[in-house]
Design a protein around this motif. Sequence first.
Motif, PDB file in Angstrom:
ATOM      1  N   VAL A   1     -42.920 -85.101  37.968  1.00  0.00           N
ATOM      2  CA  VAL A   1     -42.406 -84.892  36.668  1.00  0.00           C
ATOM      3  C   VAL A   1     -43.586 -84.236  36.023  1.00  0.00           C
ATOM      4  CG1 VAL A   1     -41.692 -85.816  34.397  1.00  0.00           C
ATOM      5  CG2 VAL A   1     -40.720 -86.612  36.475  1.00  0.00           C
ATOM      6  N   ILE A   2     -44.777 -84.552  36.185  1.00  0.00           N
ATOM      7  CA  ILE A   2     -46.141 -84.042  35.440  1.00  0.00           C
ATOM      8  C   ILE A   2     -46.905 -83.284  36.375  1.00  0.00           C
ATOM      9  CG2 ILE A   2     -46.003 -85.718  33.737  1.00  0.00           C
ATOM     10  CD1 ILE A   2     -48.089 -87.086  35.130  1.00  0.00           C
ATOM     11  N   ASN A   3     -46.363 -82.940  37.552  1.00  0.00           N
ATOM     12  CA  ASN A   3     -46.931 -81.840  38.382  1.00  0.00           C
ATOM     13  C   ASN A   3     -48.263 -82.561  39.011  1.00  0.00           C
ATOM     14  OD1 ASN A   3     -44.865 -80.138  38.307  1.00  0.00           O
ATOM     15  ND2 ASN A   3     -45.742 -79.352  36.371  1.00  0.00           N
ATOM     16  N   LYS A   4     -48.290 -83.645  39.394  1.00  0.00           N
ATOM     17  CA  LYS A   4     -49.603 -84.191  39.865  1.00  0.00           C
ATOM     18  C   LYS A   4     -49.173 -85.124  41.102  1.00  0.00           C
ATOM     19  CE  LYS A   4     -51.815 -85.592  35.421  1.00  0.00           C
ATOM     20  NZ  LYS A   4     -52.392 -84.031  35.515  1.00  0.00           N
ATOM     21  N   SER A   5     -50.211 -85.350  41.788  1.00  0.00           N
ATOM     22  CA  SER A   5     -50.020 -85.968  43.309  1.00  0.00           C
ATOM     23  C   SER A   5     -49.796 -87.346  42.806  1.00  0.00           C
ATOM     24  CB  SER A   5     -51.250 -85.784  44.171  1.00  0.00           C
ATOM     25  OG  SER A   5     -52.369 -86.551  43.267  1.00  0.00           O
ATOM     26  N   GLN A   6     -49.285 -88.098  43.775  1.00  0.00           N
ATOM     27  CA  GLN A   6     -49.019 -89.632  43.670  1.00  0.00           C
ATOM     28  C   GLN A   6     -50.125 -90.398  43.273  1.00  0.00           C
ATOM     29  OE1 GLN A   6     -50.056 -91.872  46.160  1.00  0.00           O
ATOM     30  NE2 GLN A   6     -49.588 -93.736  44.465  1.00  0.00           N
ATOM     31  N   GLN A   7     -51.306 -89.892  44.063  1.00  0.00           N
ATOM     32  CA  GLN A   7     -52.726 -90.787  43.685  1.00  0.00           C
ATOM     33  C   GLN A   7     -53.177 -90.248  42.345  1.00  0.00           C
ATOM     34  OE1 GLN A   7     -55.769 -89.154  46.241  1.00  0.00           O
ATOM     35  NE2 GLN A   7     -57.137 -90.839  45.836  1.00  0.00           N
TER      36      GLN A   7
ATOM     37  N   LEU B   1     -54.050 -89.730  30.462  1.00  0.00           N
ATOM     38  CA  LEU B   1     -52.669 -88.929  30.131  1.00  0.00           C
ATOM     39  C   LEU B   1     -52.866 -87.820  29.172  1.00  0.00           C
ATOM     40  CD1 LEU B   1     -49.814 -89.146  31.545  1.00  0.00           C
ATOM     41  CD2 LEU B   1     -49.337 -90.411  29.421  1.00  0.00           C
ATOM     42  N   THR B   2     -52.738 -86.707  29.765  1.00  0.00           N
ATOM     43  CA  THR B   2     -52.705 -85.610  28.523  1.00  0.00           C
ATOM     44  C   THR B   2     -51.533 -85.752  27.827  1.00  0.00           C
ATOM     45  OG1 THR B   2     -51.687 -83.823  30.007  1.00  0.00           O
ATOM     46  CG2 THR B   2     -53.997 -84.155  30.544  1.00  0.00           C
ATOM     47  N   ILE B   3     -51.794 -84.851  26.527  1.00  0.00           N
ATOM     48  CA  ILE B   3     -50.931 -84.844  25.575  1.00  0.00           C
ATOM     49  C   ILE B   3     -49.626 -84.155  26.407  1.00  0.00           C
ATOM     50  CG2 ILE B   3     -50.181 -83.835  23.439  1.00  0.00           C
ATOM     51  CD1 ILE B   3     -52.945 -84.412  22.402  1.00  0.00           C
ATOM     52  N   GLU B   4     -49.782 -83.103  27.011  1.00  0.00           N
ATOM     53  CA  GLU B   4     -48.903 -82.304  27.675  1.00  0.00           C
ATOM     54  C   GLU B   4     -47.903 -83.258  28.643  1.00  0.00           C
ATOM     55  OE1 GLU B   4     -51.909 -81.289  27.294  1.00  0.00           O
ATOM     56  OE2 GLU B   4     -51.564 -79.483  26.025  1.00  0.00           O
TER      57      GLU B   4
END
Length: 65
Positions: free
Chosen positions: A24-30, A42-45
Amino acid sequence: MDYIDKLISLRIDRDLTQADVARVINKSQQGYDHIEKRRARLTIEDMIRLCDFYQMTPNELLGYE
């Protein structure tokens, strides 16, 4: 309960994996695991994307009324 604890509860209550939420936030699981373990912020975006995903306001996530 802080917002990280709330994010963990929301994920678990919806039977989602960290990988599901990370997409959802375009990150890896790690990368998302680091957020849950408070090793990364956690960024605001990303917060806005997660609030949209969980259909809640940032105020609800942060515990403001």
